[in-house]
Write a protein that holds these residues in place. Sequence first.
Motif, mmCIF file in Angstrom:
data_model
loop_
_atom_site.group_PDB
_atom_site.id
_atom_site.type_symbol
_atom_site.label_atom_id
_atom_site.label_comp_id
_atom_site.label_asym_id
_atom_site.label_seq_id
_atom_site.Cartn_x
_atom_site.Cartn_y
_atom_site.Cartn_z
ATOM 1 N N ARG A 159 36.849 39.054 96.904
ATOM 2 C CA ARG A 159 38.209 39.456 97.297
ATOM 3 C C ARG A 159 39.247 38.573 96.613
ATOM 4 O O ARG A 159 40.231 39.069 96.060
ATOM 5 C CB ARG A 159 38.344 39.375 98.812
ATOM 6 C CG ARG A 159 39.681 39.920 99.374
ATOM 7 C CD ARG A 159 39.592 40.019 100.884
ATOM 8 N NE ARG A 159 40.835 40.351 101.541
ATOM 9 C CZ ARG A 159 41.238 41.583 101.860
ATOM 10 N NH1 ARG A 159 40.485 42.618 101.534
ATOM 11 N NH2 ARG A 159 42.380 41.797 102.488
ATOM 12 N N ASP B 189 45.445 35.846 105.242
ATOM 13 C CA ASP B 189 44.569 37.002 105.091
ATOM 14 C C ASP B 189 43.392 36.804 106.040
ATOM 15 O O ASP B 189 42.550 35.930 105.816
ATOM 16 C CB ASP B 189 44.090 37.106 103.638
ATOM 17 C CG ASP B 189 43.179 38.298 103.407
ATOM 18 O OD1 ASP B 189 43.526 39.390 103.868
ATOM 19 O OD2 ASP B 189 42.138 38.123 102.741
ATOM 20 N N ARG C 198 40.038 38.056 107.333
ATOM 21 C CA ARG C 198 39.002 38.993 106.899
ATOM 22 C C ARG C 198 38.016 39.351 107.988
ATOM 23 O O ARG C 198 37.281 40.335 107.888
ATOM 24 C CB ARG C 198 38.230 38.382 105.725
ATOM 25 C CG ARG C 198 39.050 38.130 104.480
ATOM 26 C CD ARG C 198 38.258 37.359 103.449
ATOM 27 N NE ARG C 198 37.902 36.028 103.918
ATOM 28 C CZ ARG C 198 36.716 35.675 104.370
ATOM 29 N NH1 ARG C 198 35.726 36.540 104.404
ATOM 30 N NH2 ARG C 198 36.489 34.435 104.781
ATOM 31 N N PRO D 119 41.784 43.702 106.798
ATOM 32 C CA PRO D 119 41.165 44.788 106.022
ATOM 33 C C PRO D 119 41.006 46.120 106.742
ATOM 34 O O PRO D 119 40.660 47.110 106.103
ATOM 35 C CB PRO D 119 39.792 44.210 105.658
ATOM 36 C CG PRO D 119 39.507 43.222 106.729
ATOM 37 C CD PRO D 119 40.810 42.670 107.172
ATOM 38 N N THR D 120 41.228 46.188 108.068
ATOM 39 C CA THR D 120 41.046 47.454 108.773
ATOM 40 C C THR D 120 42.163 47.689 109.787
ATOM 41 O O THR D 120 42.821 46.755 110.244
ATOM 42 C CB THR D 120 39.698 47.511 109.532
ATOM 43 O OG1 THR D 120 39.735 46.588 110.630
ATOM 44 C CG2 THR D 120 38.522 47.192 108.624
ATOM 45 N N PRO E 251 42.637 46.925 102.562
ATOM 46 C CA PRO E 251 41.193 47.122 102.716
ATOM 47 C C PRO E 251 40.375 46.335 101.700
ATOM 48 O O PRO E 251 40.858 45.934 100.637
ATOM 49 C CB PRO E 251 41.018 48.622 102.483
ATOM 50 C CG PRO E 251 42.373 49.216 102.617
ATOM 51 C CD PRO E 251 43.338 48.159 102.191
ATOM 52 N N ASN E 252 39.114 46.140 102.066
ATOM 53 C CA ASN E 252 38.152 45.706 101.069
ATOM 54 C C ASN E 252 37.839 46.902 100.169
ATOM 55 O O ASN E 252 38.310 48.013 100.392
ATOM 56 C CB ASN E 252 36.881 45.195 101.742
ATOM 57 C CG ASN E 252 37.019 43.766 102.232
ATOM 58 O OD1 ASN E 252 37.516 42.904 101.516
ATOM 59 N ND2 ASN E 252 36.590 43.528 103.456
ATOM 60 N N ARG F 134 39.085 47.932 94.210
ATOM 61 C CA ARG F 134 39.627 46.615 94.556
ATOM 62 C C ARG F 134 40.881 46.272 93.765
ATOM 63 O O ARG F 134 41.768 45.570 94.255
ATOM 64 C CB ARG F 134 38.570 45.525 94.315
ATOM 65 C CG ARG F 134 37.547 45.387 95.421
ATOM 66 C CD ARG F 134 36.722 44.132 95.220
ATOM 67 N NE ARG F 134 35.678 43.974 96.223
ATOM 68 C CZ ARG F 134 35.848 43.385 97.399
ATOM 69 N NH1 ARG F 134 37.043 42.922 97.718
ATOM 70 N NH2 ARG F 134 34.842 43.255 98.250
ATOM 71 N N HIS G 93 43.983 47.675 95.511
ATOM 72 C CA HIS G 93 44.360 46.967 96.730
ATOM 73 C C HIS G 93 44.780 45.530 96.441
ATOM 74 O O HIS G 93 45.609 44.962 97.164
ATOM 75 C CB HIS G 93 43.214 47.031 97.727
ATOM 76 C CG HIS G 93 42.897 48.437 98.152
ATOM 77 N ND1 HIS G 93 43.812 49.238 98.795
ATOM 78 C CD2 HIS G 93 41.782 49.197 97.998
ATOM 79 C CE1 HIS G 93 43.284 50.416 99.034
ATOM 80 N NE2 HIS G 93 42.049 50.427 98.550
#
Length: 353
Positions: free
Chosen positions: A19, A96, A98, A138-139, A158-159, A336, A339
């Motif tokens: 990421r 961030d 995760r 991420p969600t 998101p991932n 990726r 994002h």
Amino acid sequence: MRILVVHHAVGTHSALATRLRYFQWALERRGHIVEEYVINARGFRKFLMYFLLRIPGDLVRSVRDIDIIFTSSPIILSAILSWKLSKDMGKPLIVDVRDLWEEYARGRYKLLGKLGVIGKLQETFHKALNDASLVTVPTKGMARYYSGITSTRIEVVPNGTDPDIIKPLSASKDYDLVYLGDFNNPYQNVEYLIKAASLSGHRILVIGGGRLLEDIKRYAAEHGVKATFIGPVPYDRLAQYLSKAKVGVVGRPFINNPQYLYTIPAKVYDYLAAGLPVAGYGPSGSELEEFINGMGVGGYTSSSDPRELAHMLERLVEDFESYRARAREVAIMYDRRRHANRLAELLEGITFS
């Protein structure tokens, strides 16, 4: 602008490393300068840093010419140190998040919870979130979770995967199933998959390493399952191994814990990029279940009866080729790079506002 990225030391194949690598790529591509500070604290020293909140001198020196501080958590020490640094130096902070560390810690560190240690760490972590300029997750489920904890703006980033690196390759299908994982923590629930495979006779390829891997190998041998373990694989070589299988598997314990309800493991997107349908299992009503069923990319069971998974695997293995086009379509949606650029735009908005 100059961005300081603070994170703990991780393996090059980890979800965090991947990421951050794409995030740094996006920032540098947009003309920004990225500097890293890696926290190498382990064991007792790590807990000491939590409570002393003493910022290492070299970290203080790193921030002098920085415009913004970005950190990724867990471990939450990254967020806590970055928060302290942000307050002391007057720099904007982006956190961030995760994973739901709080929920995982309650189950994993029960003694520390009884002693009040986990509660204290959680309180400090939440202060960091409240003082941040932006929180990214991420969600959507994680966004809802943290919206009840902090009034800070929360954005979903998101991932994903890199569909140009991971793609379907011409390879003999030596395995019916593939399981990609980090086996340092006991939340993969691979034992359930092994029980199902012992009923169905499916061959499994297991990719990844960790301290629990030997226990999993023994469990597979005890159940007579045909499993091949190959250890960690570099990201740029992952496609050649995923392409040897027909179905990608991702699992969670059957526990209605936000940790398992609100997260989607990054491996899901890599399976899709390789053109594989996804077989998922875990608690009912999870983000993972919603994603797999909503996107039409495989199957999901919330039943703890391994016979249910065995039946689903038989169906997916039989029909795996019919999922290839849809799997790739969804993987491209979760590129990726796209994002990472979104994350870069969010940082630019904070800095230039």
